[in-house]
Design a protein around this motif. Structure first.
Motif, PDB file in Angstrom:
ATOM      1  N   GLU A   1      60.547  52.841  77.069  1.00  0.00           N
ATOM      2  CA  GLU A   1      61.826  53.472  76.771  1.00  0.00           C
ATOM      3  C   GLU A   1      61.601  54.732  75.931  1.00  0.00           C
ATOM      4  OE1 GLU A   1      63.786  50.248  74.734  1.00  0.00           O
ATOM      5  OE2 GLU A   1      65.045  49.868  76.485  1.00  0.00           O
TER       6      GLU A   1
ATOM      7  N   ALA B   1      65.747  55.378  72.028  1.00  0.00           N
ATOM      8  CA  ALA B   1      66.210  54.043  72.412  1.00  0.00           C
ATOM      9  C   ALA B   1      65.413  52.964  71.695  1.00  0.00           C
ATOM     10  CB  ALA B   1      66.107  53.869  73.927  1.00  0.00           C
ATOM     11  N   ARG B   2      64.101  53.195  71.549  1.00  0.00           N
ATOM     12  CA  ARG B   2      63.266  52.215  70.855  1.00  0.00           C
ATOM     13  C   ARG B   2      63.644  52.126  69.380  1.00  0.00           C
ATOM     14  NH1 ARG B   2      58.983  54.835  73.482  1.00  0.00           N
ATOM     15  NH2 ARG B   2      58.062  55.456  71.487  1.00  0.00           N
TER      16      ARG B   2
END
Length: 481
Positions: free
Chosen positions: A195, A199-200
């Motif tokens: 990702e 997002a992480r």
């Protein structure tokens, strides 16, 4: 008077020098020993196949009380306790035929189809027993340390040395790192891009937030009741929940290295081992080549405000990050489903990596190679390597027991329910254990408790935690924090 008692309790856990690694290994060997006895009772007598009150009592005695006794009443006789536990298992092994039937050999899989599918993470008995035992001994130690029945050499050292509680803190982080390896394994095996960093980080913050809240709650409670604190452990305001809470965001950043390494055909185990070592060595160089080590150990605690007040927690975070990464590296080869064609593949990997971490520790430790003393307060290089060595050796021991007694047997038969319950809701149980520890210390003067009263309190405490864990498991409840 209250202030005097607080000072006495602070002195009770301060300026300690620890004990020997050999003794720590013997004391913690009780956990694999009890698993051997459990396995003998199960495979020779089928004792735990139907689980009722009698089985619960036996399970509680093996999985919890034996560990409690190993760090208290039998702390000076760990070898004797191990022999007392293993002897019945040997008699059962010699005198009783095997009760558990091994299943027929499974049909061969379509290897190509399996390789291209999303990998599964089946429950593995040896990992559940390892994590459950680690949680039990951690919960036992955090209260037992306040009683005189718990040897001072097992409590956390002040600056240099090794102790049971020192290895417990690192093991908690190492174990958490193992479980965090799953998304990386999925990305690697299905050749899927990870990702985006944003997002992480968002996902990591969702994981971190509850831990940071717990850290704040614990800080408020400790300061609110004027609870006895060992300031040089983490600092004035920092606590272990903050260390756990800040790990996921850093991990999300480190994962950016994974895709490029995977494209080059480098295994995730090697990638995260290298990241762990680079972090550990880099941190050790900073400690040695700058004034950081002296600042942490003897520097003015008020010189830089909050930073210097919490210098131990902030600086040791780099060491715990390295331990977390080493745990991830271990999870890379222990969590995935084992290939049928590699019957001894996992045993070879466990043995090989255990030797690697052990030899690395011996090279770095005091009076060997680099001649660096172990320091949990600094979370320095030898401490990191010791934690990795100890945990991989423990996992190997549990795997050998599982393979010797339960190879090919279904998971539910080969795991003590008490340890499975502690593993399932470990962090929630750990939180309750911290609350009960505070309640006990506020309610009674632990320093004046004799052996009988101390063991009564400690046994009741671990029984309450066990009933809570087993109750949650029976209700099929998983509390995610």
């Amino acid at each position: 008077m209250a202030q005097s008692l607080k000072n006495l309790k602070q002195d009770f856990v301060s300026n300690l020098t620890g004990g020997t690694i050999n003794e720590i290994n013997l004391v913690t060997a009780v956990a694999p020993a009890t698993y051997i006895l459990y396995a003998a009772l199960q495979t020779r007598l089928g004792f735990f196949k139907s689980y009722g009150p009698l089985q619960f009592v036996a399970d509680f005695l093996l999985s919890a009380v034996a560990i409690l006794f190993s760090i208290t009443l039998y702390s000076s006789f760990p070898l004797l306790l191990n022999l007392l536990i293993i002897s019945p298992a040997i008699l059962l092994h010699l005198g009783q035929p095997r009760n558990t039937k091994r299943p027929a050999k499974p049909k061969p899989h379509n290897v190509e189809k399996e390789a291209n599918s999303v990998p599964e993470f089946p429950k593995k008995a040896f990992l559940t027993v390892y994590r459950g035992s680690m949680m039990v001994i951690t919960c036992c130690a955090i209260l037992a340390v306040d009683f005189r029945v718990f040897p001072r050499r097992f409590a956390k050292v002040e600056n240099w040395g090794t102790s049971l509680m020192d290895i417990g803190v690192g093991s908690f982080v190492f174990s958490g790192g193992m479980m965090s390896a799953k998304p990386v394994i999925r990305s690697y095996l299905v050749k899927r891009a990870s990702e985006p960093l944003g997002a992480r980080l968002k996902s990591a913050m969702r994981t971190s937030l509850p831990l940071l809240v717990l850290g704040i709650v614990r800080l408020i409670m400790v300061k609110g009741v004027d609870y006895a604190e060992h300031v040089t452990e983490y600092g004035v305001h920092w606590n272990f929940f903050f260390t756990l809470g800040f790990l996921p965001p850093l991990l999300a950043i480190f994962e950016s290295v994974s895709p490029a390494a995977f494209k080059m055909g480098i295994s995730p185990t090697f990638v995260y081992t290298l990241l762990s070592l680079v972090t550990a060595v880099g941190y050790q160089i900073v400690l040695e080549k700058t004034g950081l080590k002296a600042f942490i150990l003897v520097g003015d605690r008020n010189k830089y405000g909050l930073i210097s007040q919490n210098k131990e927690g902030i600086s040791s975070f780099a060491g715990y990050l390295s331990i977390f990464l080493a745990g991830m590296a271990t999870g890379m080869y222990t969590l995935p489903r084992a290939a049928q064609s590699q019957r001894f593949g996992l045993l070879k990997k466990l043995t090989g990596w255990s030797l690697f971490w052990t030899v690395s520790f011996m090279i770095a430790k005091e009076r060997w190679g680099l001649d660096i003393a172990v320091s949990r307060r600094l979370a320095n290089l030898p401490y990191i390597l010791w934690v990795a060595s100890f945990n991989t050796a423990q996992i190997t021991a549990f795997y050998l027991v599982e393979r010797g007694y339960f190879y090919g047997v279904e998971y539910s038969v080969s795991v003590p329910k008490v340890l499975e319950a502690f593993n399932r809701n470990g962090l929630a149980i750990f939180l309750v254990a911290n609350l009960l520890t505070g309640l006990v210390n506020i309610s009674i003067n632990t320093l004046e408790c004799g052996r009988v009263l101390a063991m009564g309190v400690l046994t009741s405490y671990i029984l309450v935690l066990t009933l809570l864990a087993v109750g949650l498991d029976y209700k099929n409840m998983s509390i995610k924090l």
